[in-house]
Design an enzyme around this catalytic site. Structure first.
Site, PDB file in Angstrom:
ATOM      1  N   CYS A 185     -33.830 -15.860 -33.051  1.00  0.00           N
ATOM      2  CA  CYS A 185     -33.097 -15.176 -34.122  1.00  0.00           C
ATOM      3  C   CYS A 185     -33.499 -15.654 -35.518  1.00  0.00           C
ATOM      4  O   CYS A 185     -33.838 -14.843 -36.388  1.00  0.00           O
ATOM      5  CB  CYS A 185     -31.589 -15.312 -33.898  1.00  0.00           C
ATOM      6  SG  CYS A 185     -30.923 -16.982 -34.074  1.00  0.00           S
TER       7      CYS A 185
ATOM      8  N   HIS B 268     -26.322 -17.864 -34.736  1.00  0.00           N
ATOM      9  CA  HIS B 268     -27.098 -16.634 -34.614  1.00  0.00           C
ATOM     10  C   HIS B 268     -27.150 -15.939 -35.965  1.00  0.00           C
ATOM     11  O   HIS B 268     -26.217 -16.050 -36.775  1.00  0.00           O
ATOM     12  CB  HIS B 268     -26.472 -15.698 -33.571  1.00  0.00           C
ATOM     13  CG  HIS B 268     -27.352 -14.551 -33.184  1.00  0.00           C
ATOM     14  ND1 HIS B 268     -28.512 -14.717 -32.466  1.00  0.00           N
ATOM     15  CD2 HIS B 268     -27.261 -13.212 -33.437  1.00  0.00           C
ATOM     16  CE1 HIS B 268     -29.085 -13.539 -32.274  1.00  0.00           C
ATOM     17  NE2 HIS B 268     -28.353 -12.617 -32.859  1.00  0.00           N
TER      18      HIS B 268
ATOM     19  N   HIS C 296     -32.118  -7.864 -34.810  1.00  0.00           N
ATOM     20  CA  HIS C 296     -32.047  -9.282 -34.436  1.00  0.00           C
ATOM     21  C   HIS C 296     -32.776  -9.521 -33.124  1.00  0.00           C
ATOM     22  O   HIS C 296     -33.077  -8.593 -32.374  1.00  0.00           O
ATOM     23  CB  HIS C 296     -30.588  -9.729 -34.319  1.00  0.00           C
ATOM     24  CG  HIS C 296     -29.853  -9.153 -33.136  1.00  0.00           C
ATOM     25  ND1 HIS C 296     -29.095  -9.920 -32.277  1.00  0.00           N
ATOM     26  CD2 HIS C 296     -29.786  -7.879 -32.649  1.00  0.00           C
ATOM     27  CE1 HIS C 296     -28.575  -9.142 -31.336  1.00  0.00           C
ATOM     28  NE2 HIS C 296     -28.973  -7.902 -31.539  1.00  0.00           N
TER      29      HIS C 296
END
Length: 319
Positions: free
Chosen positions: A235, A282, A294
């Site tokens: 990420c 994240h 993402h």
């Protein structure tokens, strides 16, 4: 047949009956597809946190290594200057010793008493100047050596932490692999197949537009832990790569990226902004129209998703 034999035969038959009946009731049922998915998601979430911790330690270790190299670079010429200063001070000491050994009469033969006093005063001034230089160099060297030692100790600690995290990662990955095997049995594939994006890419001006375009180009590429491309991303690695293409530098860690960006409200979101989730474990790139791009987790490729795919932690703008 004796009563004892009848009793024994009855017990044996009962045991066989029980033995035959046990497997049907005692053997647990295989987990359902839904249960397997929950297990995979739980383990993946834990692993993502470990990966981001690993990334942070790597970033800190890189900074420490750079600082240590800078100290080493400064230390080398300093040591050369120190050696030269020691030679100069040694020469002054020899001259002072020889001058101090002259008799007053001999000195006066070479000039007046004022000249002699002036010579001694000048020599003493030079000696004190050189001694001050030596002390200054020595103090500086001690400072640099102490800082270098501290940095080396910190680096050793960080390397040990990185090794520990790598070990944890391997253990969790082994569990993920086991679950992926079960998922393959259930779904026919351990990982979702990724495909590149073929739809329209929003037109965004400036550096943010470059980052957004890059992110769209990464859709379908696999999740690869600790990677910032070009063949896969985690990420924070995807955010790093997207903004690197736009000429901006970001660290390879979601929490450190949060520290780097300017904090904004959700109402101010613009394409190119970063959206943070899961306690800063994240991060995703906002691309407009309530969507983000993402790198989700193991087994799932880079994807386009809604900004509320999970509860956002916060929003930031790269400056």
């Amino acid at each position: 047949m004796s009563s004892a034999r009848i009793l024994l035969r009855t017990l044996v038959l009962a045991g066989v009956t029980v033995g035959l009946a046990v497997p049907a009731s005692a053997v647990s049922a295989q987990p359902s597809v839904s249960e397997l998915t929950q297990q995979i998601n739980k383990e993946s979430e834990e692993l993502v946190k470990v990966v981001e911790s690993y990334n942070r330690l790597n970033e800190e270790a890189k900074a420490t290594r750079a600082a240590a190299e800078e100290i080493d670079t400064k230390l080398a010429p300093l040591q050369e200057e120190l050696a030269q200063a020691e030679i100069e001070v040694g020469q002054i000491a020899i001259t002072a010793y020889k001058t101090g050994g002259l008799s007053t009469a001999s000195a006066l033969l070479d000039g007046t008493s004022d000249t002699f006093v002036h010579r001694l005063g000048t020599l003493d001034h030079l000696a004190r100047d050189r001694q001050q230089r030596l002390s200054s160099f020595t103090d500086t060297q001690v400072t640099y050596l102490a800082e270098q030692e501290k940095l080396q100790a910190a680096l050793a600690k960080q390397d040990a932490q990185v090794a520990e995290l790598a070990d944890r990662k391997e253990k969790i990955e082994a569990e993920i692999d086991e679950l992926m095997e079960k998922r393959e049995d259930a779904y026919g594939a351990a990982s979702q197949a990724g495909s590149s994006y073929s739809g329209p890419v929003p037109s965004v001006a400036g550096a943010a537009g470059t980052a957004v375009e890059f992110a769209y180009g990464a859709i379908g590429k696999p999740y690869v832990w600790g990677s910032s491309g070009p063949n896969g991303y985690d990420c924070s690695g995807l955010m790093l790569a997207a903004w690197r293409a736009a000429g901006k530098s970001l660290p390879h860690n979601a929490a450190m990226q949060w520290d780097r960006v300017a904090k904004i409200n959700r109402s101010a979101l613009q394409p190119g902004d970063l959206v943070f989730y899961n306690g800063l474990a994240h991060v995703a790139l906002y691309v407009g129209n309530g969507q983000v791009i993402h790198a989700p987790t193991f087994g799932r490729p880079v994807e386009l998703a809604g900004v509320d795919m999970m509860a956002p932690y916060g929003f930031g703008r790269v400056t």
